[in-house]
Motif scaffolding. Structure first.
Motif, PDB file in Angstrom:
ATOM      1  N   SER A   1       3.126 -82.324  22.812  1.00  0.00           N
ATOM      2  CA  SER A   1       3.936 -82.852  23.489  1.00  0.00           C
ATOM      3  C   SER A   1       3.448 -83.488  24.862  1.00  0.00           C
ATOM      4  CB  SER A   1       5.080 -81.905  23.966  1.00  0.00           C
ATOM      5  OG  SER A   1       4.641 -80.817  24.605  1.00  0.00           O
ATOM      6  N   TYR A   2       2.451 -82.688  25.376  1.00  0.00           N
ATOM      7  CA  TYR A   2       1.726 -83.082  26.484  1.00  0.00           C
ATOM      8  C   TYR A   2       0.887 -84.500  26.223  1.00  0.00           C
ATOM      9  CZ  TYR A   2      -1.152 -83.569  30.698  1.00  0.00           C
ATOM     10  OH  TYR A   2      -1.723 -83.894  31.731  1.00  0.00           O
TER      11      TYR A   2
ATOM     12  N   ARG B   1       9.921 -78.120  31.444  1.00  0.00           N
ATOM     13  CA  ARG B   1       9.649 -76.750  31.050  1.00  0.00           C
ATOM     14  C   ARG B   1       9.674 -75.855  32.352  1.00  0.00           C
ATOM     15  NH1 ARG B   1       4.772 -75.362  27.366  1.00  0.00           N
ATOM     16  NH2 ARG B   1       3.963 -75.842  29.254  1.00  0.00           N
ATOM     17  N   LEU B   2       9.037 -76.306  33.327  1.00  0.00           N
ATOM     18  CA  LEU B   2       8.773 -75.414  34.546  1.00  0.00           C
ATOM     19  C   LEU B   2      10.290 -75.503  35.255  1.00  0.00           C
ATOM     20  CD1 LEU B   2       5.296 -76.635  36.048  1.00  0.00           C
ATOM     21  CD2 LEU B   2       5.895 -74.338  34.774  1.00  0.00           C
TER      22      LEU B   2
ATOM     23  N   VAL C   1       5.842 -84.838  31.639  1.00  0.00           N
ATOM     24  CA  VAL C   1       7.282 -84.925  31.685  1.00  0.00           C
ATOM     25  C   VAL C   1       7.622 -83.732  30.974  1.00  0.00           C
ATOM     26  CG1 VAL C   1       9.409 -85.770  30.872  1.00  0.00           C
ATOM     27  CG2 VAL C   1       7.724 -87.312  31.900  1.00  0.00           C
ATOM     28  N   PRO C   2       7.393 -83.259  29.669  1.00  0.00           N
ATOM     29  CA  PRO C   2       7.546 -81.958  29.206  1.00  0.00           C
ATOM     30  C   PRO C   2       7.176 -80.803  29.795  1.00  0.00           C
ATOM     31  CG  PRO C   2       6.529 -83.312  27.408  1.00  0.00           C
ATOM     32  CD  PRO C   2       6.405 -83.890  28.873  1.00  0.00           C
TER      33      PRO C   2
ATOM     34  N   ARG D   1      13.685 -67.803  36.221  1.00  0.00           N
ATOM     35  CA  ARG D   1      12.786 -67.148  37.086  1.00  0.00           C
ATOM     36  C   ARG D   1      13.586 -65.599  37.146  1.00  0.00           C
ATOM     37  NH1 ARG D   1      12.889 -71.743  41.604  1.00  0.00           N
ATOM     38  NH2 ARG D   1      11.418 -73.025  40.569  1.00  0.00           N
ATOM     39  N   PRO D   2      12.765 -64.685  37.306  1.00  0.00           N
ATOM     40  CA  PRO D   2      13.248 -63.369  37.228  1.00  0.00           C
ATOM     41  C   PRO D   2      13.911 -62.941  38.542  1.00  0.00           C
ATOM     42  CG  PRO D   2      10.758 -63.223  37.025  1.00  0.00           C
ATOM     43  CD  PRO D   2      11.194 -64.726  37.145  1.00  0.00           C
TER      44      PRO D   2
END
Length: 59
Positions: free
Chosen positions: A40-41, A52-53, A47-48, A58-59
């Protein structure tokens, strides 16, 4: 670079590759495949990863 220089360079690379043992060529090829970034990268760039980030919980 002249055409003659290019042919000489390609010939030298080819001869070096063919002189290498078959196992060494296979080992280098597999190591090169493992170093590749994810598909994908490679196809879509950063962009992917950014999506994703962005959507990662987030905990």
């Amino acid at each position: 670079m002249a055409v003659n220089d290019y042919v000489k360079f390609v010939t030298q690379r080819f001869v070096t590759y063919m002189d290498m043992p078959k196992e060494e060529r296979a080992r280098r090829r597999s190591a090169r495949k493992q170093e590749r970034p994810p598909l994908s990268y490679r196809l879509f760039g950063i962009v992917p990863l950014s999506l994703r980030l962005l959507f990662r919980r987030r905990p």
